[in-house]
Design an enzyme around this catalytic site. Structure first.
Site, mmCIF file in Angstrom:
data_model
loop_
_atom_site.group_PDB
_atom_site.id
_atom_site.type_symbol
_atom_site.label_atom_id
_atom_site.label_comp_id
_atom_site.label_asym_id
_atom_site.label_seq_id
_atom_site.Cartn_x
_atom_site.Cartn_y
_atom_site.Cartn_z
ATOM 1 N N GLY A 1 36.092 36.853 41.976
ATOM 2 C CA GLY A 1 37.269 37.465 41.364
ATOM 3 C C GLY A 1 36.817 38.446 40.297
ATOM 4 O O GLY A 1 36.240 39.472 40.616
ATOM 5 N N LYS A 2 37.048 38.110 39.019
ATOM 6 C CA LYS A 2 36.707 38.990 37.898
ATOM 7 C C LYS A 2 37.385 40.340 38.060
ATOM 8 O O LYS A 2 36.722 41.397 38.005
ATOM 9 C CB LYS A 2 35.195 39.161 37.776
ATOM 10 C CG LYS A 2 34.461 37.879 37.444
ATOM 11 C CD LYS A 2 33.001 38.207 37.156
ATOM 12 C CE LYS A 2 32.209 36.972 36.851
ATOM 13 N NZ LYS A 2 30.796 37.223 36.679
ATOM 14 N N HIS A 3 38.656 40.328 38.342
ATOM 15 C CA HIS A 3 39.430 41.569 38.419
ATOM 16 C C HIS A 3 40.915 41.245 38.276
ATOM 17 O O HIS A 3 41.306 40.070 38.302
ATOM 18 C CB HIS A 3 39.155 42.295 39.747
ATOM 19 C CG HIS A 3 39.586 41.541 40.963
ATOM 20 N ND1 HIS A 3 38.705 40.875 41.786
ATOM 21 C CD2 HIS A 3 40.815 41.326 41.497
ATOM 22 C CE1 HIS A 3 39.367 40.296 42.765
ATOM 23 N NE2 HIS A 3 40.656 40.542 42.609
ATOM 24 N N ALA A 4 41.704 42.294 38.114
ATOM 25 C CA ALA A 4 43.169 42.180 38.159
ATOM 26 C C ALA A 4 43.656 43.179 39.202
ATOM 27 O O ALA A 4 42.898 44.044 39.663
ATOM 28 C CB ALA A 4 43.768 42.495 36.796
#
Ligand code: TYD
Length: 137
Positions: A52-55
């Site tokens: 992930g590590k995102h929006a």
């Protein structure tokens, strides 16, 4: 359980449980709050890996852990929360502008992600500082 991070919530799927096992159905605009355009899975994640590590700018997702367990960090720019998915009967809805990280995948963990849009690389925010700036506007 109610999440304090905005635009995120758990959705419980009753399903059908009997002596033969469990069956859980996911239906667009019925128990899934958007029209499903894409389904993908995440599996075989090695111990210690964070994904992930995102929006996302527009994308809505419903994440269901169909086997094993996985922890989620959710962050709306103001509130941060860590939660766990470990049953196919509870999905995690994540709306737009939520930073997410998935970690502590158990052995054999399989995530199924229902998504409101086709894959679009332009919909991602990968820079956490940029995410915070956008949220402030
Ligand atoms: P990525 O977004 O990095 O996964 P995660 O958020 O779980 O860390 O996706 C990994 C790769 O897969 C990346 O090259 C983009 C590609 N991808 C697709 O082509 N289609 C999709 O639907 C998704 C979710 C990813």
């Amino acid at each position: 359980m109610i999440l304090k991070v905005r635009n995120c919530r758990f959705i419980t799927f009753e399903g059908y449980r009997d002596v033969r096992g469990w069956l859980v159905a996911f239906e667009s605009l019925k128990n899934v709050p958007f029209k499903i355009k894409r389904v993908y899975t995440i599996s075989n994640v090695a111990h210690g890996v964070t994904r992930g590590k995102h929006a996302h700018v527009h994308l809505e997702q419903l994440i269901v852990c169909i086997s094993g367990s996985c922890n989620f960090l959710l962050d709306d720019g103001k509130n941060k929360e860590v939660t766990v998915l470990n049953t196919p009967q509870i999905g995690l809805y994540i709306g737009a502008y939520i930073w997410r990280e998935m970690f502590d995948f158990s052995q054999g963990c399989i995530l199924m992600v229902l998504a409101s849009e086709l894959h679009d690389a332009g919909d991602y925010i990968y820079d956490y500082e940029k995410f915070l700036e956008i949220i402030k506007r």
